[in-house]
Scaffold this motif. Structure first.
Motif, PDB file in Angstrom:
ATOM      1  N   TYR A  99      11.806  26.533  38.531  1.00  0.00           N
ATOM      2  CA  TYR A  99      12.362  27.752  37.946  1.00  0.00           C
ATOM      3  C   TYR A  99      11.258  28.701  37.487  1.00  0.00           C
ATOM      4  N   GLU A 100      10.191  28.134  36.943  1.00  0.00           N
ATOM      5  CA  GLU A 100       9.078  28.969  36.492  1.00  0.00           C
ATOM      6  C   GLU A 100       8.403  29.670  37.667  1.00  0.00           C
ATOM      7  N   SER A 101       8.374  29.007  38.830  1.00  0.00           N
ATOM      8  CA  SER A 101       7.754  29.625  40.006  1.00  0.00           C
ATOM      9  C   SER A 101       8.602  30.769  40.550  1.00  0.00           C
ATOM     10  N   LYS A 102       9.907  30.735  40.292  1.00  0.00           N
ATOM     11  CA  LYS A 102      10.814  31.766  40.777  1.00  0.00           C
ATOM     12  C   LYS A 102      11.093  32.832  39.719  1.00  0.00           C
ATOM     13  N   ALA A 103      10.691  32.575  38.485  1.00  0.00           N
ATOM     14  CA  ALA A 103      11.146  33.369  37.349  1.00  0.00           C
ATOM     15  C   ALA A 103      10.757  34.849  37.429  1.00  0.00           C
ATOM     16  N   GLU A 104      11.711  35.681  37.033  1.00  0.00           N
ATOM     17  CA  GLU A 104      11.488  37.120  36.884  1.00  0.00           C
ATOM     18  C   GLU A 104      11.897  37.521  35.473  1.00  0.00           C
ATOM     19  N   GLN A 105      11.020  38.226  34.771  1.00  0.00           N
ATOM     20  CA  GLN A 105      11.360  38.744  33.451  1.00  0.00           C
ATOM     21  C   GLN A 105      11.954  40.138  33.591  1.00  0.00           C
ATOM     22  N   LYS A 106      12.997  40.405  32.819  1.00  0.00           N
ATOM     23  CA  LYS A 106      13.680  41.688  32.887  1.00  0.00           C
ATOM     24  C   LYS A 106      13.397  42.475  31.605  1.00  0.00           C
ATOM     25  N   MET A 107      12.949  43.707  31.775  1.00  0.00           N
ATOM     26  CA  MET A 107      12.637  44.552  30.630  1.00  0.00           C
ATOM     27  C   MET A 107      13.352  45.894  30.754  1.00  0.00           C
ATOM     28  N   PRO A 108      14.667  45.880  30.586  1.00  0.00           N
ATOM     29  CA  PRO A 108      15.442  47.107  30.714  1.00  0.00           C
ATOM     30  C   PRO A 108      15.197  48.068  29.563  1.00  0.00           C
ATOM     31  N   LYS A 109      15.572  49.319  29.794  1.00  0.00           N
ATOM     32  CA  LYS A 109      15.507  50.357  28.770  1.00  0.00           C
ATOM     33  C   LYS A 109      16.925  50.715  28.318  1.00  0.00           C
ATOM     34  N   MET A 110      17.006  51.397  27.206  1.00  0.00           N
ATOM     35  CA  MET A 110      18.300  51.858  26.715  1.00  0.00           C
ATOM     36  C   MET A 110      18.979  52.716  27.778  1.00  0.00           C
ATOM     37  N   GLY A 111      20.215  52.373  28.086  1.00  0.00           N
ATOM     38  CA  GLY A 111      20.959  53.091  29.109  1.00  0.00           C
ATOM     39  C   GLY A 111      21.101  52.307  30.397  1.00  0.00           C
ATOM     40  N   ASP A 112      20.230  51.292  30.593  1.00  0.00           N
ATOM     41  CA  ASP A 112      20.327  50.446  31.780  1.00  0.00           C
ATOM     42  C   ASP A 112      21.422  49.402  31.572  1.00  0.00           C
ATOM     43  N   ILE A 113      22.032  48.961  32.658  1.00  0.00           N
ATOM     44  CA  ILE A 113      23.013  47.878  32.601  1.00  0.00           C
ATOM     45  C   ILE A 113      22.737  46.926  33.757  1.00  0.00           C
ATOM     46  N   SER A 114      22.938  45.642  33.512  1.00  0.00           N
ATOM     47  CA  SER A 114      22.744  44.651  34.565  1.00  0.00           C
ATOM     48  C   SER A 114      23.979  43.776  34.674  1.00  0.00           C
ATOM     49  N   VAL A 115      24.054  43.050  35.784  1.00  0.00           N
ATOM     50  CA  VAL A 115      25.159  42.116  36.003  1.00  0.00           C
ATOM     51  C   VAL A 115      24.581  40.893  36.697  1.00  0.00           C
ATOM     52  N   ARG A 116      25.110  39.726  36.355  1.00  0.00           N
ATOM     53  CA  ARG A 116      24.602  38.499  36.949  1.00  0.00           C
ATOM     54  C   ARG A 116      25.718  37.470  37.029  1.00  0.00           C
ATOM     55  N   SER A 117      25.495  36.478  37.872  1.00  0.00           N
ATOM     56  CA  SER A 117      26.310  35.279  37.796  1.00  0.00           C
ATOM     57  C   SER A 117      25.789  34.463  36.629  1.00  0.00           C
ATOM     58  N   ALA A 118      26.673  34.026  35.738  1.00  0.00           N
ATOM     59  CA  ALA A 118      26.258  33.213  34.594  1.00  0.00           C
ATOM     60  C   ALA A 118      25.776  31.836  35.028  1.00  0.00           C
ATOM     61  N   LEU A 119      25.926  31.534  36.324  1.00  0.00           N
ATOM     62  CA  LEU A 119      25.462  30.256  36.862  1.00  0.00           C
ATOM     63  C   LEU A 119      24.008  30.314  37.299  1.00  0.00           C
ATOM     64  N   THR A 120      23.463  31.513  37.477  1.00  0.00           N
ATOM     65  CA  THR A 120      22.059  31.654  37.856  1.00  0.00           C
ATOM     66  C   THR A 120      21.200  31.141  36.705  1.00  0.00           C
ATOM     67  N   ILE A 121      20.291  30.223  36.974  1.00  0.00           N
ATOM     68  CA  ILE A 121      19.506  29.588  35.918  1.00  0.00           C
ATOM     69  C   ILE A 121      18.632  30.633  35.220  1.00  0.00           C
ATOM     70  N   HIS A 122      18.680  30.619  33.889  1.00  0.00           N
ATOM     71  CA  HIS A 122      17.991  31.654  33.116  1.00  0.00           C
ATOM     72  C   HIS A 122      17.629  31.126  31.728  1.00  0.00           C
ATOM     73  N   ARG A 123      16.914  31.952  30.977  1.00  0.00           N
ATOM     74  CA  ARG A 123      16.595  31.621  29.592  1.00  0.00           C
ATOM     75  C   ARG A 123      16.093  32.867  28.875  1.00  0.00           C
ATOM     76  N   GLY A 124      16.203  32.850  27.573  1.00  0.00           N
ATOM     77  CA  GLY A 124      15.521  33.825  26.745  1.00  0.00           C
ATOM     78  C   GLY A 124      14.140  33.290  26.433  1.00  0.00           C
ATOM     79  N   THR A 125      13.147  34.168  26.320  1.00  0.00           N
ATOM     80  CA  THR A 125      11.772  33.716  26.078  1.00  0.00           C
ATOM     81  C   THR A 125      11.340  34.022  24.645  1.00  0.00           C
TER      82      THR A 125
END
Length: 281
Positions: free
Chosen positions: A184-210
């Motif tokens: 997972y660490e080798s595939k990991a992407e950090q997301k740094m959105p700005k105010m006004g941005d919106i994202s959508v994901r499958s809740a099944l996609t492996i993730h974490r808060g850092t």
């Protein structure tokens, strides 16, 4: 509310093939500048008030790890709920992935505070049969930050494509074993959105808060949506008063999986994730 007109996203990001490709491929997509910053500022003020109130109530804020909380809320307690759920991109994504009978089943917010540590890699719930056997995504989670996210604020991290990982050997079918972390660490992407941005994901996609190394919190609104039969509403308690319900657009009412009540009741959180308290320092 002002919906930003950005030519970069006016056609491509609304096309069904591109939406499905993103959610069935990487498992995450986003729209930059979907909302006006002033609109987001007002949303952030409402969340601040609701967070302070939740912290004062027993069980009002559910732990999601060290110095992290999740709070489920009532739609009418935030400004902009209707603008959010009727945004053209939100509607396009829901219809493309979940079909025309999609239902909003959850709204809340997550707050990683200063001092929050890495969460364990996880998915938000066990993969349903629709996904395991049918290879179908039957629920989505939209996220909308109320602040400009910076590198030291504990960005959300996701391992694209892992919504299809076999979770039968995961703890509670949600938490991969630590020997899998390197993948997972080798595939990991950090997301740094700005105010006004919106994202959508499958809740099944492996993730974490850092880890949040800053002195600022990072509140993010969460909107959960189901396809027919997904039944994630059983984990939540979406309530709307009759008075507020009567003000809603008719075409929105059919997309709400909620209880209509005379007066709002205190929400008893039905979706705790105890494993998230096992983050590393």
């Amino acid at each position: 509310m002002k919906i930003t007109k950005n030519s970069e996203f006016s056609t491509v990001q609304y096309e069904t093939a591109n939406i499905q490709g993103a959610l069935y491929g990487p498992g995450i997509s986003g729209l930059k500048g979907a909302f006006d910053r002033k609109w987001v500022e007002e949303l952030g003020k409402d969340i601040d008030v609701l967070y302070k109130d939740a912290l004062q109530r027993p069980g009002g804020a559910v732990g999601r790890g060290t110095k992290r909380h999740y709070v489920e809320i009532h739609p009418e307690n935030i400004r902009g709920f209707v603008e959010l759920v009727t945004h053209p991109w939100v509607k396009a994504v829901c219809e493309a992935v979940l079909g025309p009978e999609y239902k909003f089943v959850e709204i809340g917010f997550d707050v990683p505070n200063p001092g929050a540590v890495n969460q364990p890699w996880h998915r938000d719930f066990p993969a349903p049969e629709d996904t395991v056997k049918g290879r179908r995504i039957n629920s989505l989670a939209f996220n909308l930050t109320t602040v400009d996210v910076e590198e030291d604020m504990g960005p959300f991290e996701i391992a694209p494509g892992t919504q299809w990982d076999d979770g039968t050997e995961f703890e509670h079918e949600m938490f991969p074993k630590k020997e899998l972390y390197s993948r997972y660490e080798s595939k990991a992407e950090q997301k740094m959105p700005k105010m006004g941005d919106i994202s959508v994901r499958s809740a099944l996609t492996i993730h974490r808060g850092t880890k949040n190394h800053s002195n600022k919190s990072r509140p993010v609104l969460v909107l959960g949506v189901d396809a027919p039969g997904a039944n994630n509403h059983e984990r939540h308690d979406l309530q709307i008063t009759k008075k507020f319900y009567n003000t809603l657009p008719e075409d929105l009412k059919s997309h709400l999986m909620c209880r209509i009540v005379d007066e709002l009741e205190v929400i008893v959180q039905g979706h705790t994730i105890e494993g998230l308290m096992m983050g590393d320092a």
